[in-house]
Design a protein around this motif. Structure first.
Motif, short mmCIF file in Angstrom:
data_model
loop_
_atom_site.label_atom_id
_atom_site.label_comp_id
_atom_site.label_asym_id
_atom_site.label_seq_id
_atom_site.Cartn_x
_atom_site.Cartn_y
_atom_site.Cartn_z
N THR A 1 0.85 -1.20 0.00
CA THR A 1 0.00 0.00 0.00
C THR A 1 0.88 1.25 0.00
O THR A 1 1.90 1.29 0.69
CB THR A 1 -0.91 0.02 1.24
N VAL A 2 0.47 2.25 -0.78
CA VAL A 2 1.16 3.54 -0.80
C VAL A 2 0.27 4.53 -0.07
O VAL A 2 -0.91 4.71 -0.43
CB VAL A 2 1.41 4.01 -2.24
N LYS A 3 0.82 5.19 0.96
CA LYS A 3 -0.04 6.09 1.73
C LYS A 3 0.79 7.19 2.40
O LYS A 3 2.00 7.09 2.56
CB LYS A 3 -0.84 5.32 2.78
N ASN A 4 0.06 8.25 2.76
CA ASN A 4 0.61 9.31 3.60
C ASN A 4 -0.44 9.69 4.62
O ASN A 4 -1.38 8.92 4.87
CB ASN A 4 1.08 10.50 2.76
N ILE B 1 -3.70 1.49 -3.54
CA ILE B 1 -2.98 0.25 -3.81
C ILE B 1 -2.56 0.26 -5.27
O ILE B 1 -3.40 0.24 -6.16
CB ILE B 1 -3.86 -0.98 -3.52
N PRO B 2 -1.28 0.32 -5.55
CA PRO B 2 -0.83 0.34 -6.95
C PRO B 2 -0.92 -1.05 -7.57
O PRO B 2 -1.09 -2.06 -6.87
CB PRO B 2 0.63 0.79 -6.83
N MET B 3 -0.81 -1.09 -8.90
CA MET B 3 -0.74 -2.37 -9.58
C MET B 3 0.56 -3.07 -9.19
O MET B 3 1.62 -2.44 -9.14
CB MET B 3 -0.81 -2.17 -11.09
N GLN B 4 0.48 -4.38 -8.93
CA GLN B 4 1.63 -5.10 -8.42
C GLN B 4 1.85 -6.39 -9.20
O GLN B 4 0.89 -7.09 -9.55
CB GLN B 4 1.43 -5.42 -6.93
N GLN B 5 3.10 -6.68 -9.46
CA GLN B 5 3.47 -7.90 -10.17
C GLN B 5 4.63 -8.56 -9.42
O GLN B 5 5.67 -7.94 -9.18
CB GLN B 5 3.88 -7.59 -11.61
N PHE C 1 4.94 10.21 0.07
CA PHE C 1 4.26 9.00 0.47
C PHE C 1 5.28 7.97 0.95
O PHE C 1 6.49 8.20 0.90
CB PHE C 1 3.46 8.40 -0.71
N ALA C 2 4.77 6.83 1.39
CA ALA C 2 5.62 5.71 1.77
C ALA C 2 4.95 4.43 1.31
O ALA C 2 3.71 4.34 1.25
CB ALA C 2 5.88 5.69 3.27
N ILE C 3 5.77 3.42 0.99
CA ILE C 3 5.26 2.12 0.58
C ILE C 3 5.27 1.20 1.79
O ILE C 3 6.33 1.03 2.43
CB ILE C 3 6.11 1.52 -0.56
N TYR C 4 4.12 0.64 2.09
CA TYR C 4 3.97 -0.18 3.29
C TYR C 4 3.64 -1.62 2.95
O TYR C 4 2.84 -1.90 2.04
CB TYR C 4 2.87 0.38 4.20
N LYS C 5 4.25 -2.53 3.70
CA LYS C 5 3.83 -3.93 3.74
C LYS C 5 3.24 -4.14 5.12
O LYS C 5 3.96 -4.17 6.11
CB LYS C 5 5.03 -4.85 3.52
#
Length: 643
Positions: free
Chosen positions: A531-534, A540-544, A564-568
């Protein structure tokens, strides 16, 4: 002239009645006895003449009175000038691009346009309104009042032809009155090529009072020192900028540095900041009292990670690479082809094939997959390489092919300064550079982008990209026997930048809408997503999934620029920043002439008034009623004064 009730005209047969009354007088004459008949003959002649005149005047008056009365009840009218488009639906195309932030005589252009629509659209008027990003179909002004008041600016360019196509697809069988509200900035004539100049098309083109503007164009690391980064901010001025422009650097919400920039007539200017060599997650801000969307430039710098580089070839020939890929920035490995561990290739950021005479098919297949997943491949052919084998390798990366061998000495004289390999290497173009030479090599044909070229304009070094990975192809061996390239100042920045992984080093600043992708070294389970969020939004961007990596594609998201930040789950994997394109920054690009072939208006009220006047029939029944009354009065006057 036409009639709403033409059947009433049958009553014109009633005109026979006054004619019959006047032709057949039913009045009886009475005898009158005169004592003196001396003037009887003369009186009889005068009375007969005046009676005949009065009779015909009364007949004409009564016929006209009755005719006008019947025609008035038939309701005559003249057809409206634009009667053919009377059933058209109203379509408003509203430009909400960033250039509409500019201020006109009554405030921001978009806000003023919205207010104009709200104030002057009749409550019972049905219409469709389409913006760059939204559409409201068959609605009325009360239903969309709040939506219009909250309408946001968009980074999408205004394309009236595309918006009109959407309207026609929605209701293809209906004619349309099109109202285009735009400042016409960066608008090309081809975007209105689908408009019919004979159809009702109205253009409202508001104009900014101040067209001077300064925009931040880009930010990049101009120099890497032991403990610091030197950050360069490129800016561009549009129009005459007389005052100094303050520029501030923020890390998060904290002000890190501030300076002033004076353009002095120059349209482009750069400013330099020095920041510690550690994580940075912030933005640069300028204040130019014009457009606000291009005053911020968000960027992130992550703590640099070492890139993994492997060179495949003779150990002796790989020695020069070990001096470039030092332990400070790289994990460098040199391997002979016969001892190569194929399982280790997927963990690399860059793979260098250094003068391998015969490349196995298994290695070609592995390199093709490595490139597709975002890896960098560097191909250095041997002077005695098998041409067919080399072309089998290049075929894995596109339609480029090695052709014949050129045994003539050639000098490398041309550098593609704008190529990503050298974009931050040279401060300015130079002509007195110490160019290297090559004794023998191949000729490369195809669509690869030249990076370094010979004096005969053929490439010495070319690049191929899939937006994730890169393939760099040399057309000659660069050992010291065949070339002095290893002694050239170009050798270090060329190979250094070839091995860099943009996801591990450098500035992270993605442009929204340019469909850029990012590779992350992360393992995800089947149901996990990133997830990309601030603080204010998330998506939720497209993911491969690519083995031990994840490819993220952002498309048109996020909707607003920012950090923003990318979160797992709750784990922050990487800071990332997004910016809008700067295509709307130059307000001088207003193409107002495109409205010349259509009807120009200054407000929505003018449009509605024009349509109403053009399509309202000219009612004549009132004039015929007035005519009836006039003939009635005329009859009374004739009765009274004509003897």
């Amino acid at each position: 002239m036409q009639f709403k009730h033409p059947e009433i005209l049958y009553f014109l047969f009633l005109l026979v009645i006054p004619i019959l009354v006047h032709l057949f007088q039913l009045r009886r004459f009475q005898k009158e006895y005169f004592t003196n008949v001396r003037f009887l003959k003369e009186l009889s002649i005068q009375t007969r003449k005046s009676s005949v005149i009065k009779k015909w005047l009364l007949l004409a008056t009564r016929l006209l009175l009755l005719t006008f009365l019947i025609i008035a009840f038939a309701q005559p009218y003249f057809k409206a000038k634009d009667d053919n488009h009377k059933g058209n639906e109203m379509v408003i195309l509203l430009d909400n691009s960033f250039s509409m932030q500019a201020k006109g005589s009554k405030g921001e252009l978009l806000k003023r346009a919205v207010q104009d629509i709200l104030e002057n659209t009749p409550e019972n008027q049905q219409f469709s309104l389409i913006t760059n990003t939204n559409a409201w179909w068959d609605t009325d002004i009360k239903s969309i009042q709040k939506d219009l008041q909250n309408l946001k600016y968009s980074d999408a360019s205004f394309r009236p032809d595309f918006l009109l196509t959407k309207a026609e697809a929605k209701n293809p069988h209906s004619g349309k009155d099109v109202v285009v509200i735009t400042d016409a900035v960066n608008l090309d004539n081809k975007y209105i090529s689908k408009f019919n100049s004979e159809a009702p098309v109205y253009f409202i083109v508001p104009e900014a009072e101040n067209k001077a503007n300064v925009a931040i164009d880009s930010i990049y690391i101009s120099q890497v020192m032991d403990n610091f980064y030197e950050i360069k901010v490129d800016m561009e001025a549009f129009g005459d900028i007389e005052n100094d422009i303050p520029i501030s650097l923020y890390n998060g919400k904290s002000l890190s540095a501030k300076t002033l920039v004076k353009f002095d007539g120059n349209k482009k200017k750069s400013s330099t900041f020095t920041i510690p060599k550690k994580d940075f997650h912030g933005y640069v801000f300028i204040n130019d009292n014009s457009l606000t969307y291009d005053n911020n430039y968000y960027f992130s710098i992550s703590k640099p990670e070492k890139s993994n580089v492997i060179a495949i070839g003779d150990t002796a020939k790989n020695n020069f690479l070990s001096r470039i890929y030092t332990d400070d920035d790289f994990n460098f490995t040199s391997s002979e082809l016969r001892t190569l561990d194929y399982n280790n290739l997927g963990k690399q950021d860059a793979i260098i094939l250094n003068e391998i005479k015969d490349i196995p098919q298994a290695l070609i297949t592995t390199l093709k997959d490595f490139y597709a997943k975002g890896g960098n491949v560097v191909i250095i052919p041997a002077s005695d390489s098998n041409l067919q084998n080399l072309n089998a390798l290049l075929a894995a990366f596109g339609g480029n092919q090695f052709k014949n061998t050129n045994a003539n000495e050639r000098q490398i004289t041309k550098i593609a300064f704008s190529h990503p390999l050298y974009a931050t290497v040279f401060e300015k173009k130079t002509d007195n550079f110490q160019y290297p030479k090559v004794n023998t090599g191949f000729t490369l044909g195809g669509s690869a982008l030249p990076v370094l070229s010979y004096d005969d304009q053929t490439p010495f070094l070319a690049s191929i990209s899939n937006k994730l990975g890169n393939v760099y192809v040399f057309t000659a061996a660069i050992n010291k026997t065949n070339s002095n390239f290893q002694n050239s100042p170009l050798i270090v920045p060329t190979f250094y930048n070839m091995a860099q992984n943009s996801g591990k080093t450098g500035i992270s600043a993605i442009t929204i809408g340019e469909n850029q992708s990012l590779l992350l070294d992360v393992l995800l389970s089947k149901d996990e997503v990133l997830t990309v969020k601030n603080e204010t939004s998330d998506f939720i961007p497209m993911q491969q999934l690519l083995n031990n990596k994840v490819k993220l594609s952002f498309g048109d998201y996020p909707e607003e620029a920012g950090n923003f930040a990318i979160y797992k789950n709750d784990q922050n994997l990487k800071n990332i920043s997004f910016n809008h394109t700067r295509t709307e920054s130059n307000l001088a690009l207003q193409n107002k002439a495109l409205a010349d072939d259509f009807t120009e208006a200054d407000s929505v009220a003018t449009v509605y008034n024009d349509i109403k006047s053009e399509r309202t029939a000219d009612e004549l029944w009132k004039w015929f009623i007035i005519g009836t009354l006039l003939f009635l009065l005329t009859e009374l006057l004739i009765q009274k004064f004509v003897k």
